[in-house]
Design a protein around this motif. Sequence first.
Motif, PDB file in Angstrom:
ATOM      1  N   TYR A 168       0.826  -1.205   0.000  1.00 36.86           N
ATOM      2  CA  TYR A 168       0.000   0.000   0.000  1.00 36.86           C
ATOM      3  C   TYR A 168       0.867   1.263   0.000  1.00 36.86           C
ATOM      4  O   TYR A 168       2.039   1.210   0.365  1.00 36.86           O
ATOM      5  N   PRO A 169       0.292   2.413  -0.383  1.00 37.15           N
ATOM      6  CA  PRO A 169       1.046   3.666  -0.382  1.00 37.15           C
ATOM      7  C   PRO A 169       1.573   3.987   1.022  1.00 37.15           C
ATOM      8  O   PRO A 169       0.808   4.036   1.989  1.00 37.15           O
ATOM      9  N   LYS A 170       2.867   4.226   1.123  1.00 37.38           N
ATOM     10  CA  LYS A 170       3.503   4.345   2.437  1.00 37.38           C
ATOM     11  C   LYS A 170       3.087   5.601   3.187  1.00 37.38           C
ATOM     12  O   LYS A 170       2.965   5.597   4.409  1.00 37.38           O
ATOM     13  N   ARG A 171       2.869   6.703   2.466  1.00 38.11           N
ATOM     14  CA  ARG A 171       2.471   7.926   3.166  1.00 38.11           C
ATOM     15  C   ARG A 171       1.092   7.757   3.802  1.00 38.11           C
ATOM     16  O   ARG A 171       0.870   8.209   4.942  1.00 38.11           O
ATOM     17  N   ARG A 172       0.175   7.077   3.131  1.00 36.51           N
ATOM     18  CA  ARG A 172      -1.149   6.839   3.723  1.00 36.51           C
ATOM     19  C   ARG A 172      -1.052   5.923   4.943  1.00 36.51           C
ATOM     20  O   ARG A 172      -1.752   6.128   5.944  1.00 36.51           O
ATOM     21  N   ILE A 173      -0.203   4.916   4.833  1.00 34.28           N
ATOM     22  CA  ILE A 173      -0.014   4.026   5.997  1.00 34.28           C
ATOM     23  C   ILE A 173       0.497   4.813   7.185  1.00 34.28           C
ATOM     24  O   ILE A 173       0.011   4.665   8.322  1.00 34.28           O
ATOM     25  N   LEU A 208       0.207   7.996   7.846  1.00 32.88           N
ATOM     26  CA  LEU A 208      -0.836   8.864   8.402  1.00 32.88           C
ATOM     27  C   LEU A 208      -1.719   8.082   9.377  1.00 32.88           C
ATOM     28  O   LEU A 208      -2.105   8.596  10.435  1.00 32.88           O
ATOM     29  N   ALA A 209      -2.027   6.829   9.044  1.00 35.47           N
ATOM     30  CA  ALA A 209      -2.866   6.002   9.919  1.00 35.47           C
ATOM     31  C   ALA A 209      -2.113   5.567  11.169  1.00 35.47           C
ATOM     32  O   ALA A 209      -2.636   5.650  12.294  1.00 35.47           O
ATOM     33  N   THR A 228      -1.368   8.455  13.616  1.00 39.96           N
ATOM     34  CA  THR A 228      -2.611   8.826  14.319  1.00 39.96           C
ATOM     35  C   THR A 228      -2.911   7.827  15.428  1.00 39.96           C
ATOM     36  O   THR A 228      -3.283   8.218  16.551  1.00 39.96           O
ATOM     37  N   THR A 274       7.429   0.573   7.409  1.00 38.32           N
ATOM     38  CA  THR A 274       6.927   1.577   6.472  1.00 38.32           C
ATOM     39  C   THR A 274       7.763   2.845   6.543  1.00 38.32           C
ATOM     40  O   THR A 274       8.137   3.424   5.514  1.00 38.32           O
ATOM     41  N   LEU A 281       1.212  15.569   5.670  1.00 39.38           N
ATOM     42  CA  LEU A 281       0.178  16.223   4.879  1.00 39.38           C
ATOM     43  C   LEU A 281       0.745  17.342   4.005  1.00 39.38           C
ATOM     44  O   LEU A 281       0.203  17.648   2.936  1.00 39.38           O
ATOM     45  N   SER A 305       3.595  15.261  -3.259  1.00 46.98           N
ATOM     46  CA  SER A 305       3.590  13.903  -3.812  1.00 46.98           C
ATOM     47  C   SER A 305       4.412  13.809  -5.087  1.00 46.98           C
ATOM     48  O   SER A 305       5.055  12.784  -5.357  1.00 46.98           O
TER      49      SER A 305
END
Length: 434
Positions: free
Chosen positions: A70-75, A77-78, A81, A121, A185, A189
């Motif tokens: 999966y996209p590492k930046r999205r991971i 962010l999760a 958090t 990640t 954020l 990209s």
Amino acid sequence: MFSSLRIRNYRLFATGAVISNTGTWMSRIAQDWLVLSLTGSSTAVGITTALQFLPMLLFGLYGGVIADRYPKRRILLATQTALGACGLALAVLTLSGHVQVWHVYLIAFLLGMVTVVDNPTRQAFVAEMVGPTDLRNAVSLNSANFQSARLIGPAVAGVLITAVGSGWAFLLNGLSFGAPLIGLLMMRSAELHRVERAPRGKGQLREGLAYVAARPDLIWPIVLVGFIGTFGFNFPIWLSAFADDVFDAGPGTYGLLNTLMAVGSVAGALLAARRATSRLRLVVGAALVFGVLEMTAAVAPTFWLFAALMVPIGAFGLTINVTANSSVQLATDPAMRGRVMSLFMMVFVGGTPIGGPLMGWLTDTYGARVGFLVGGLVSALASIMVGLVLARIGGLRLRVDLRRGGRQVITFVPREVADRQPAGAAAERVPSRV
């Protein structure tokens, strides 16, 4: 030394990391103190630490599969958090006066579960931010970043615990994760280096293990790091035992020893950032010196000699970690990097639930000096074993040049060169990752 900081995305990443790392070190100190105050048991503190590292040992490889898929930046962010939410939950429980030791155990385990995904990640995402040219430098700066926070976080935590209690340290830790979230954020990209993601499919975990097993330049550094992490990095056990039992001192002395080691670690990470290459021979050599220094410290007759040795021990310990990390990442196919780094972190960090209790038992049974001596001996022997294996795989032979003025007294040369030339003759330099 700071070349990767010219990259905007990495600057945002590093700025957020230093803030959250400071909060993490504050939370570690406050967590141990809270468990000790709730239970009066050092064993309970050890259980908390084991619960936090156990998920990496059990599930670490699965985190690498997720990082590759999966996209590492999205991971991130999760995961960031979730880590912040755990810190805030512990803060609420503590400040409200409802906290119990099982709450701390549960949150420590949850933190470990999130770290299973977050750690590989984060490691692999560095390459997407800076590219292969600056990867070694960025890995070194990440370690310097983490160790610099180690100089600040515990001191701030000590003041907060004394003045207003552990809960406020947990609160600041939870809030500190806002910094990396803002940095992620704000990243552009379009400036990230694109990496092909692994497609969804069966057998990806086995594929990662087979990939590492077939690559000597990957498997043997990981084996060495596993030995060092499991048996050579149990400093909370040894330093507290030396401060209390050997030198008959208090927590202030324990804090001083940790600070001196952190100073050495920062210096080691910054020196690693200056190096243009990451050779495996440096990993092996640093591990050997690290083990010898630990054995020397174990028999140090005076406190100040023992304390002084903490600085080079910290420097060589970070040299091992940084050089092995960057060597493994640079040698790995980008599509496999998450799985490889999850294995790297699993053996390095995941060995703590095994090595910690074992070294703790040795220290309690035979004394702090014996425990520290055994840890250094295992590290030194592991470095010699891995060095000989890598030399054999690379077709190299150890040669000693005792001539006066020789630049290298001990060096590795190809077997055919060593067989052909007489002892003392100069050997041509052979390009080799070893």
